[in-house]
Design a protein around this motif. Structure first.
Motif, PDB file in Angstrom:
ATOM      1  N   LEU A 362       0.850  -1.190   0.000  1.00 26.06           N
ATOM      2  CA  LEU A 362       0.000   0.000   0.000  1.00 26.06           C
ATOM      3  C   LEU A 362       0.883   1.236   0.000  1.00 26.06           C
ATOM      4  N   ASP A 363       0.583   2.176  -0.876  1.00 27.65           N
ATOM      5  CA  ASP A 363       1.393   3.385  -0.926  1.00 27.65           C
ATOM      6  C   ASP A 363       0.950   4.371   0.151  1.00 27.65           C
ATOM      7  N   GLY A 364       1.549   5.570   0.142  1.00 19.57           N
ATOM      8  CA  GLY A 364       1.243   6.556   1.165  1.00 19.57           C
ATOM      9  C   GLY A 364      -0.184   7.037   1.144  1.00 19.57           C
ATOM     10  N   LYS A 365      -0.898   6.842   0.019  1.00 19.52           N
ATOM     11  CA  LYS A 365      -2.305   7.213  -0.063  1.00 19.52           C
ATOM     12  C   LYS A 365      -3.226   6.056   0.315  1.00 19.52           C
ATOM     13  N   GLY A 366      -2.648   4.896   0.585  1.00 14.83           N
ATOM     14  CA  GLY A 366      -3.463   3.730   0.908  1.00 14.83           C
ATOM     15  C   GLY A 366      -3.897   2.950  -0.298  1.00 14.83           C
ATOM     16  N   ASN A 367      -3.445   3.308  -1.500  1.00  7.42           N
ATOM     17  CA  ASN A 367      -3.808   2.578  -2.706  1.00  7.42           C
ATOM     18  C   ASN A 367      -2.890   1.369  -2.883  1.00  7.42           C
ATOM     19  N   PRO A 368      -3.444   0.207  -3.218  1.00  5.05           N
ATOM     20  CA  PRO A 368      -2.594  -0.969  -3.410  1.00  5.05           C
ATOM     21  C   PRO A 368      -1.849  -0.915  -4.736  1.00  5.05           C
ATOM     22  N   SER A 369      -0.666  -1.485  -4.735  1.00  4.57           N
ATOM     23  CA  SER A 369       0.105  -1.731  -5.944  1.00  4.57           C
ATOM     24  C   SER A 369       0.547  -3.187  -5.923  1.00  4.57           C
ATOM     25  N   ILE A 370       0.657  -3.773  -7.109  1.00  3.21           N
ATOM     26  CA  ILE A 370       0.994  -5.189  -7.229  1.00  3.21           C
ATOM     27  C   ILE A 370       2.183  -5.337  -8.169  1.00  3.21           C
ATOM     28  N   ILE A 382       4.959  -3.290 -12.233  1.00  2.05           N
ATOM     29  CA  ILE A 382       4.052  -2.903 -11.156  1.00  2.05           C
ATOM     30  C   ILE A 382       2.810  -2.273 -11.762  1.00  2.05           C
ATOM     31  N   CYS A 383       1.661  -2.626 -11.219  1.00  2.00           N
ATOM     32  CA  CYS A 383       0.405  -1.942 -11.531  1.00  2.00           C
ATOM     33  C   CYS A 383      -0.128  -1.329 -10.243  1.00  2.00           C
ATOM     34  N   SER A 384      -0.594  -0.097 -10.314  1.00  2.00           N
ATOM     35  CA  SER A 384      -1.100   0.610  -9.132  1.00  2.00           C
ATOM     36  C   SER A 384      -2.572   0.959  -9.301  1.00  2.00           C
ATOM     37  N   TRP A 385      -3.294   0.911  -8.211  1.00  2.00           N
ATOM     38  CA  TRP A 385      -4.701   1.267  -8.199  1.00  2.00           C
ATOM     39  C   TRP A 385      -4.856   2.782  -8.233  1.00  2.00           C
ATOM     40  N   ASP A 386      -5.734   3.245  -9.108  1.00  2.00           N
ATOM     41  CA  ASP A 386      -6.041   4.668  -9.207  1.00  2.00           C
ATOM     42  C   ASP A 386      -7.397   4.898  -8.543  1.00  2.00           C
ATOM     43  N   SER A 387      -7.381   5.515  -7.360  1.00  2.00           N
ATOM     44  CA  SER A 387      -8.633   5.678  -6.620  1.00  2.00           C
ATOM     45  C   SER A 387      -9.574   6.656  -7.309  1.00  2.00           C
ATOM     46  N   ALA A 388      -9.033   7.577  -8.106  1.00  2.00           N
ATOM     47  CA  ALA A 388      -9.893   8.543  -8.803  1.00  2.00           C
ATOM     48  C   ALA A 388     -10.732   7.858  -9.882  1.00  2.00           C
ATOM     49  N   SER A 389     -10.116   7.009 -10.699  1.00  2.00           N
ATOM     50  CA  SER A 389     -10.842   6.323 -11.777  1.00  2.00           C
ATOM     51  C   SER A 389     -11.393   4.979 -11.337  1.00  2.00           C
ATOM     52  N   GLN A 390     -11.036   4.539 -10.113  1.00  2.00           N
ATOM     53  CA  GLN A 390     -11.462   3.238  -9.598  1.00  2.00           C
ATOM     54  C   GLN A 390     -11.071   2.128 -10.575  1.00  2.00           C
ATOM     55  N   SER A 391      -9.797   2.147 -10.968  1.00  2.00           N
ATOM     56  CA  SER A 391      -9.307   1.141 -11.916  1.00  2.00           C
ATOM     57  C   SER A 391      -7.805   0.979 -11.725  1.00  2.00           C
ATOM     58  N   TRP A 392      -7.281  -0.094 -12.334  1.00  2.00           N
ATOM     59  CA  TRP A 392      -5.858  -0.357 -12.281  1.00  2.00           C
ATOM     60  C   TRP A 392      -5.146   0.332 -13.433  1.00  2.00           C
ATOM     61  N   GLY A 393      -4.035   0.993 -13.122  1.00  2.00           N
ATOM     62  CA  GLY A 393      -3.260   1.675 -14.133  1.00  2.00           C
ATOM     63  C   GLY A 393      -2.420   0.719 -14.950  1.00  2.00           C
ATOM     64  N   ALA A 394      -1.838   1.233 -16.036  1.00  2.00           N
ATOM     65  CA  ALA A 394      -0.982   0.440 -16.911  1.00  2.00           C
ATOM     66  C   ALA A 394       0.282   0.028 -16.167  1.00  2.00           C
ATOM     67  N   PRO A 395       0.863  -1.110 -16.520  1.00  2.00           N
ATOM     68  CA  PRO A 395       2.083  -1.551 -15.839  1.00  2.00           C
ATOM     69  C   PRO A 395       3.264  -0.635 -16.150  1.00  2.00           C
ATOM     70  N   TYR A 396       4.148  -0.516 -15.196  1.00  2.00           N
ATOM     71  CA  TYR A 396       5.379   0.237 -15.383  1.00  2.00           C
ATOM     72  C   TYR A 396       6.514  -0.547 -14.736  1.00  2.00           C
ATOM     73  N   LEU A 662      -9.554   2.444  -1.219  1.00  2.00           N
ATOM     74  CA  LEU A 662     -10.361   1.904  -2.313  1.00  2.00           C
ATOM     75  C   LEU A 662     -11.832   2.263  -2.132  1.00  2.00           C
ATOM     76  N   ASN A 663     -12.305   2.052  -0.939  1.00  2.00           N
ATOM     77  CA  ASN A 663     -13.705   2.311  -0.617  1.00  2.00           C
ATOM     78  C   ASN A 663     -13.762   2.758   0.834  1.00  2.00           C
TER      79      ASN A 663
END
Length: 666
Positions: A362-370, A382-396, A662-663
């Protein structure tokens, strides 16, 4: 001496946890951190801890949980070069090592690296160990023949006979009553504790004997301390043409096409759990959803708010019925990422996640990354959760400079992320957010199997650390294994938050404000002692918080002065939910007026040097004078001496914004 009491769960959510505003927090410079490394246990020639050497083919990996900490002691399970497993107890007063199984005839099959061990501790302090399994079958001779005493077992599993003691263990792998598991063919067993100390085990399992497509699954088991029983989570897989015998939480009617297997039934299910400060369980795993694939095809995610009884996708959608799947439908888990060309199963890119370690943090905002491994490129993505769009971002690409196999991503209690590579000489990078990193630090060794409880409660990266030939800058090192503590030191500042235009002079008026505690008007990291400058303003509330780093071990006494109402909270460790109010003032005092009310002085509180403790000082101002200061009397100070304000050299800021983003949790 003070006795700590945990805050009520809802009180923690509403009172002790704040959400930082979007104000810059760059006053904390990761570039100024200093890495400190301390050996606490060793297995190497001349080690003071043991003359026995390690079985190097059974060196712990990130697929194990071979380290765990309970009540100021760390427990480590490992296998000696005589092929006998051992448990070591590591304490500040010395280290001891005992055989896991007293039967000298029992030896682990030392040429198969799948037979490593994991360890966990339940709420009563009993030590649980599982290992020496690869598709466990005591009658099988595929790997080695187990002793006859294991012939009725369904898991290789031991529990200590006494809490917090390693002198003797009892084998419970064949139990049908207490501490029994409803499973078959387990492998990759890993133990986890939630924020309340409840014990869980995650394992790859077979749903019945045999080797055929769909037979493998991911199992999750919850331990009941009172009844000493394990309960399987999930449900029965909806298999066609055969009947599963055991529950699971993740399954698919496919398997990858291992060229060495006549039937493409392989599933790795290398999964990871983590728990946020709301005790939400986060799961990451890999799964194959194409029988013609050369490896896993999907990385999945799900969370649970009730210990794995039910699961949800990242946007809160329920996943039902269990088990979860990669296949589209109501049982589909969150698809974090999938093979780049799943329609062409023989393409090289579809091996993208083969033998993947799915790490989650979990990052500093509480969003999970995998994190997951891109096999063709030998890189971790790594893919990180974007709480604004409620979706997983592209891998980096993970922020490491070289290839790595199983990158560990872990975050401090205060919110800083560490990326720890188990290759490239122990490269470490640090960041406030997933793609904002600095470094690298180098520890010149392979680092695996992080102790998550030590990180959560002490803020220490306690790791298995081993040096093999080829590691380090000279590439010519003997094999040495250690358990080490890694600390990143950069004290001298704290987090300061203000809520303005709030009438009233007591804390109740601040707590009833709709912007408290998640939306301060000002949030900043400041270089400061544990106090504020008087005459800041009127009709506001203020909170100072961060981590306290005591300079010596012993009993401390804390004092608070403030105007108007003020309180000082201190945790028994690095976790925010363990905080208790230890000193307060109900009306006001002058600056540094420590003795106006008896409540301004705490009881004696024992703190240990080298550990960190969450603190929070809060006050409410109406009109007139305003200030707060927290002082202490060190253990070495004369009992009659006056308190001194806690210096900034013993403080570091609270950089975590919020976990469980997330919620919102009711």
């Amino acid at each position: 001496m003070i006795t700590f009491h945990r805050l009520h769960r809802m009180a923690v959510n509403c009172y002790a946890i704040a959400l930082l505003s979007s104000a810059p927090i760059h006053a904390y410079s990761i570039n100024n951190e200093v890495l400190q490394s301390t050996e606490i246990f060793g297995v190497y020639p001349g080690s003071p801890d043991t003359s026995v050497q390690l079985n190097t083919t059974l060196a712990p990996t990130n697929n194990d949980t071979c380290l765990t900490t309970f009540n100021n002691s760390t427990y480590f399970v490992w296998v000696g070069d005589d092929d006998r497993p051992r448990v070591s107890k590591i304490t500040v007063n010395g280290n001891t090592t005992e055989f896991l199984d007293s039967d000298s005839a029992y030896q682990v099959f030392g040429t198969d690296s799948h037979h490593t061990f994991s360890i966990g501790v339940d709420q009563d302090g009993y030590i649980h160990v599982a290992g020496d399994m690869h598709n466990f079958d005591p009658a099988s001779t595929n790997y080695h023949t187990y002793l006859s005493k294991f012939s009725n077992a369904n898991i290789m599993y031991w529990v200590s006979d006494n809490p917090e003691e390693i002198s003797s263990f009892t084998f419970y792998g064949d139990s049908t009553t207490i501490r029994s598991f409803d499973l078959y063919g387990p492998g990759y067993c890993k133990f986890y504790n939630d924020r309340n100390g409840e014990l869980y085990m995650l394992a790859r399992v077979n749903l019945k004997p045999g080797w055929f497509v769909g037979v493998r699954a991911l199992g999750l088991y919850a331990y009941n301390t009172a009844s000493k029983t394990w309960t399987a989570r999930g449900g029965m897989a909806p298999a066609a043409g055969w009947t599963p015998l055991h529950k699971c939480i993740l399954w698919e009617d496919d398997g990858s096409h291992n060229p060495n297997a006549s039937i493409p039934a392989y599933q790795g299910f290398m999964a990871t759990l983590t728990f946020d400060m709301f005790n939400r369980m986060h799961l990451a795993a890999t799964i194959c959803n194409n029988t013609n694939s050369l490896g896993a095809t999907h990385v999945i995610y799900a969370y649970s708010d009730n210990g794995g009884q039910t699961f949800h996708r990242g946007d809160g959608t329920p996943i039902s019925p269990l088990p979860m799947r990669a296949e589209a439908g109501s049982s589909q888990a969150d698809i974090v990422h999938e093979g780049s060309n799943p329609s062409a199963p023989t393409a090289a890119e579809n091996t993208e996640y083969f033998w993947n370690f799915a790490g989650i943090y979990l990052d500093g905002k509480g969003n999970p990354s995998i994190s997951f491994r891109d096999v063709p490129n030998a890189k971790t993505n790594i893919c990180s959760w974007d709480s604004a769009s409620q979706s997983w971002g592209a891998p980096y690409l993970a922020p490491t400079s070289a290839s790595n196999y199983k990158l560990q991503n872990l975050s401090d209690p205060a919110g800083i992320i560490s990326y720890l590579s188990d290759m490239r000489w122990g490269e470490i990078r640090r960041g406030l957010f997933p793609q904002n990193t600095t470094g690298p630090f180098y520890n010149y060794a392979t680092m695996t199997s992080a102790d998550r409880l030590a990180l959560r409660e002490e803020g220490v990266y306690r790791m298995v650390h081993y040096v093999a030939a080829g590691d380090g800058p000279d590439g010519n090192n003997p094999f040495e294994l250690r358990v080490i503590d890694l600390k990143f030191v950069n004290n001298g500042s704290l987090t300061r938050e203000y809520w303005t235009n709030v009438s009233g002079g007591n804390l109740e008026s601040l707590q009833s404000d709709p912007d408290y505690p998640h939306s301060p008007d000002i949030s900043e990291i400041v270089a400061s002692d544990l106090e504020t400058t008087p005459q800041w303003g009127n009709t506001y509330g203020c909170r100072l918080r961060g981590m306290l780093h005591p300079p010596e071990s012993g009993y401390y006494t804390f004092y608070i002065s403030g105007d108007n109402e003020a309180e000082f909270w201190l945790s028994e460790n690095a976790t925010i939910e363990s905080a208790s109010k230890v000193a307060s003032i109900i009306d006001y005092s002058f600056q540094y007026q420590w003795y106006k009310h008896t409540s301004q002085q705490s009881a004696q509180i024992y703190l240990e040097a080298g550990k960190q403790y969450y603190f929070e000082a809060i006050y409410k101002e109406a009109y007139g004078g305003d200030h707060i200061a927290v002082g202490w009397r060190l253990p070495s100070a004369p009992p009659s001496s006056d308190p001194v304000v806690i210096s900034g050299q013993y403080l570091s800021p609270w950089l975590a914004i919020h976990e469980g983003a997330l919620n919102p949790i009711p």
